[in-house]
Design a protein around this motif. Structure first.
Motif, PDB file in Angstrom:
ATOM      1  N   ALA A  11     -42.163  80.221  -3.420  1.00  0.00           N
ATOM      2  CA  ALA A  11     -41.968  81.592  -3.928  1.00  0.00           C
ATOM      3  C   ALA A  11     -40.625  82.162  -3.467  1.00  0.00           C
ATOM      4  CB  ALA A  11     -43.112  82.487  -3.473  1.00  0.00           C
ATOM      5  N   THR A  12     -39.939  82.788  -4.397  1.00  0.00           N
ATOM      6  CA  THR A  12     -38.583  83.281  -4.096  1.00  0.00           C
ATOM      7  C   THR A  12     -38.584  84.328  -2.963  1.00  0.00           C
ATOM      8  OG1 THR A  12     -38.820  84.830  -5.937  1.00  0.00           O
ATOM      9  CG2 THR A  12     -37.600  82.811  -6.364  1.00  0.00           C
ATOM     10  N   CYS A  13     -39.573  85.224  -2.970  1.00  0.00           N
ATOM     11  CA  CYS A  13     -39.578  86.288  -1.951  1.00  0.00           C
ATOM     12  C   CYS A  13     -39.846  85.708  -0.561  1.00  0.00           C
ATOM     13  CB  CYS A  13     -40.623  87.347  -2.277  1.00  0.00           C
ATOM     14  SG  CYS A  13     -40.405  88.044  -3.904  1.00  0.00           S
ATOM     15  N   ARG A  16     -36.672  84.212   0.668  1.00  0.00           N
ATOM     16  CA  ARG A  16     -35.745  85.260   1.134  1.00  0.00           C
ATOM     17  C   ARG A  16     -35.977  85.531   2.628  1.00  0.00           C
ATOM     18  NH1 ARG A  16     -36.700  88.801  -2.750  1.00  0.00           N
ATOM     19  NH2 ARG A  16     -34.990  87.982  -3.985  1.00  0.00           N
ATOM     20  N   LEU A  35     -50.732  80.379  -4.277  1.00  0.00           N
ATOM     21  CA  LEU A  35     -50.699  81.336  -5.386  1.00  0.00           C
ATOM     22  C   LEU A  35     -51.412  80.781  -6.619  1.00  0.00           C
ATOM     23  CD1 LEU A  35     -46.999  82.632  -5.099  1.00  0.00           C
ATOM     24  CD2 LEU A  35     -49.061  83.590  -4.063  1.00  0.00           C
ATOM     25  N   GLN A  40     -53.855  84.908  -2.933  1.00  0.00           N
ATOM     26  CA  GLN A  40     -53.246  86.216  -2.647  1.00  0.00           C
ATOM     27  C   GLN A  40     -54.097  87.385  -3.130  1.00  0.00           C
ATOM     28  OE1 GLN A  40     -52.454  84.174  -4.999  1.00  0.00           O
ATOM     29  NE2 GLN A  40     -51.496  85.125  -6.763  1.00  0.00           N
ATOM     30  N   LYS A  41     -55.088  87.091  -3.982  1.00  0.00           N
ATOM     31  CA  LYS A  41     -55.955  88.164  -4.485  1.00  0.00           C
ATOM     32  C   LYS A  41     -57.331  88.133  -3.809  1.00  0.00           C
ATOM     33  CE  LYS A  41     -52.779  89.215  -7.623  1.00  0.00           C
ATOM     34  NZ  LYS A  41     -51.648  90.002  -7.196  1.00  0.00           N
ATOM     35  N   GLY A  52     -51.615  92.229  -3.136  1.00  0.00           N
ATOM     36  CA  GLY A  52     -51.981  90.832  -3.343  1.00  0.00           C
ATOM     37  C   GLY A  52     -50.782  89.954  -3.622  1.00  0.00           C
ATOM     38  N   GLN A  53     -49.725  90.157  -2.838  1.00  0.00           N
ATOM     39  CA  GLN A  53     -48.496  89.377  -3.036  1.00  0.00           C
ATOM     40  C   GLN A  53     -48.002  88.831  -1.698  1.00  0.00           C
ATOM     41  OE1 GLN A  53     -46.111  92.492  -4.893  1.00  0.00           O
ATOM     42  NE2 GLN A  53     -46.334  91.512  -6.883  1.00  0.00           N
ATOM     43  N   VAL A  54     -47.189  87.790  -1.787  1.00  0.00           N
ATOM     44  CA  VAL A  54     -46.496  87.287  -0.607  1.00  0.00           C
ATOM     45  C   VAL A  54     -45.025  87.704  -0.712  1.00  0.00           C
ATOM     46  CG1 VAL A  54     -48.017  85.316  -0.259  1.00  0.00           C
ATOM     47  CG2 VAL A  54     -46.029  85.049  -1.761  1.00  0.00           C
ATOM     48  N   PRO A  55     -44.336  87.819   0.418  1.00  0.00           N
ATOM     49  CA  PRO A  55     -44.717  87.508   1.788  1.00  0.00           C
ATOM     50  C   PRO A  55     -45.324  88.712   2.521  1.00  0.00           C
ATOM     51  CG  PRO A  55     -42.385  88.022   1.702  1.00  0.00           C
ATOM     52  CD  PRO A  55     -42.895  88.158   0.290  1.00  0.00           C
ATOM     53  N   GLU A  66     -43.153  93.319   1.676  1.00  0.00           N
ATOM     54  CA  GLU A  66     -41.901  93.497   0.932  1.00  0.00           C
ATOM     55  C   GLU A  66     -40.794  92.695   1.643  1.00  0.00           C
ATOM     56  OE1 GLU A  66     -40.961  94.792  -2.019  1.00  0.00           O
ATOM     57  OE2 GLU A  66     -43.028  95.275  -2.460  1.00  0.00           O
ATOM     58  N   SER A  67     -40.325  91.666   0.916  1.00  0.00           N
ATOM     59  CA  SER A  67     -39.394  90.713   1.539  1.00  0.00           C
ATOM     60  C   SER A  67     -38.140  91.375   2.116  1.00  0.00           C
ATOM     61  CB  SER A  67     -39.006  89.627   0.528  1.00  0.00           C
ATOM     62  OG  SER A  67     -38.377  90.191  -0.608  1.00  0.00           O
ATOM     63  N   ARG A  68     -37.608  92.348   1.398  1.00  0.00           N
ATOM     64  CA  ARG A  68     -36.346  92.943   1.877  1.00  0.00           C
ATOM     65  C   ARG A  68     -36.583  93.857   3.083  1.00  0.00           C
ATOM     66  NH1 ARG A  68     -36.745  92.375  -3.423  1.00  0.00           N
ATOM     67  NH2 ARG A  68     -35.066  91.350  -4.579  1.00  0.00           N
TER      68      ARG A  68
HETATM   69  N1  LIG Z   1     -41.054  93.069  -4.099  1.00  0.00           N
HETATM   70  C1  LIG Z   1     -41.933  92.100  -3.478  1.00  0.00           C
HETATM   71  C2  LIG Z   1     -42.381  91.137  -4.543  1.00  0.00           C
HETATM   72  C3  LIG Z   1     -43.460  90.211  -4.048  1.00  0.00           C
HETATM   73  C4  LIG Z   1     -43.837  89.214  -5.123  1.00  0.00           C
HETATM   74  O1  LIG Z   1     -43.681  89.465  -6.336  1.00  0.00           O
HETATM   75  N2  LIG Z   1     -44.330  88.066  -4.687  1.00  0.00           N
HETATM   76  C5  LIG Z   1     -44.732  87.055  -5.627  1.00  0.00           C
HETATM   77  C6  LIG Z   1     -44.141  85.714  -5.219  1.00  0.00           C
HETATM   78  S1  LIG Z   1     -42.373  85.759  -5.231  1.00  0.00           S
HETATM   79  C7  LIG Z   1     -46.245  86.943  -5.615  1.00  0.00           C
HETATM   80  O2  LIG Z   1     -46.876  87.087  -4.596  1.00  0.00           O
HETATM   81  N3  LIG Z   1     -46.808  86.653  -6.787  1.00  0.00           N
HETATM   82  C8  LIG Z   1     -48.208  86.476  -6.933  1.00  0.00           C
HETATM   83  C9  LIG Z   1     -48.901  87.648  -7.537  1.00  0.00           C
HETATM   84  O3  LIG Z   1     -48.260  88.692  -7.778  1.00  0.00           O
HETATM   85  O4  LIG Z   1     -50.111  87.508  -7.774  1.00  0.00           O
HETATM   86  C10 LIG Z   1     -41.173  91.406  -2.326  1.00  0.00           C
HETATM   87  O5  LIG Z   1     -39.938  91.374  -2.368  1.00  0.00           O
HETATM   88  O6  LIG Z   1     -41.807  90.931  -1.375  1.00  0.00           O
END
Ligand SMILES: N[C@@H](CCC(=O)N[C@@H](CS)C(=O)NCC(=O)O)C(=O)O
Length: 212
Positions: A11-13, A16, A35, A40-41, A52-55, A66-68
């Motif tokens: 995953a890109t985030c 990062r 994923l 994540q959910k 429900g997102q990484v990281p 939030e990665s940043r």
């Molecule tokens: N703005 C968030 C975006 C996080 C995000 O979109 N993560 C993606 C992977 S890069 C994810 O978890 N996708 C799975 C989902 O949304 O179910 C960040 O920078 O951390």
């Protein structure tokens, strides 16, 4: 080990944040969130990260997503004053850094991540690429390159002559452009962008993360 990163290696985030950890040489434990399986959910993960997102980061009980935001926290907590982010006491340098970070989020990420979704991730998951959307995203991103060239013809990096998080933030999605055969970051049409991208993408931190 007290610092734990929950993420996904592809995953890109997550990349990062891992790049920043590598820059700072901070040891950490990695918890993989699958994923594709929708981990994540799962309720237990949603209790940690409400979208429900990484990281997601847990630093001895201090938690953050939030990665940043995680990257800024790591730089300030583990980097020492002025490493990858300006000294917060220097208001003008900090404002210039925030300007550069904002450029990445508004002028780069939306098109670059959209292109990766259409051209790389959808095919990976057996979905059809929306070629019209992909072409629109490519045109949008191409239209931003003159702005990048203008900034980078004046300074070595986006926030001045020192590398900052704002430069590193481009790495995960920027590298995926090259995988799609989109040459915007290496083309001689924008020589200062190409010079900058070569400097940023040849960092040891990125080599470690991109090869993992
Ligand atoms: N703005 C968030 C975006 C996080 C995000 O979109 N993560 C993606 C992977 S890069 C994810 O978890 N996708 C799975 C989902 O949304 O179910 C960040 O920078 O951390």
């Amino acid at each position: 080990m007290v610092l734990t990163l929950y993420g996904n290696l592809g995953a890109t985030c997550t990349k990062r944040v891992r790049t920043v950890l590598a820059e700072l040489d901070v040891p950490y434990e990695f918890v993989n969130i699958d994923l594709a399986k929708g981990e994540q959910k799962a309720p237990a993960y949603l209790a940690l990260q409400p979208f429900g997102q990484v990281p997601y980061l847990d630093d001895a009980g201090f938690t953050l997503f939030e990665s940043r935001a995680i990257a800024r926290y790591l730089a300030l907590q583990y980097g020492g004053v002025g490493t990858l982010v300006p000294d917060p006491k220097d208001v003008q340098k900090t404002a210039r850094f925030e300007q550069a970070a904002s450029v990445e989020m508004s002028n780069f990420e939306p098109s670059a991540v959209g292109l990766a979704i259409e051209n790389l991730f959808k095919p990976m998951y057996g979905q059809a690429t929306d070629t019209v959307k992909a072409e629109q995203l490519k045109t949008t991103l191409e239209g931003k390159m003159a702005g990048y060239e203008a900034i980078l013809s004046k300074t070595q990096f986006l926030a001045g002559d020192e590398i900052t998080l704002a430069d590193l933030f481009h790495l995960p999605c920027g590298a995926l452009l090259e995988n799609q055969g989109i040459d915007f970051l290496v083309s001689d049409r924008w020589p200062n962008v190409a010079r900058w991208w070569k400097a940023v993408s040849s960092r040891e931190s990125w080599k470690k993360v991109s090869q993992a």
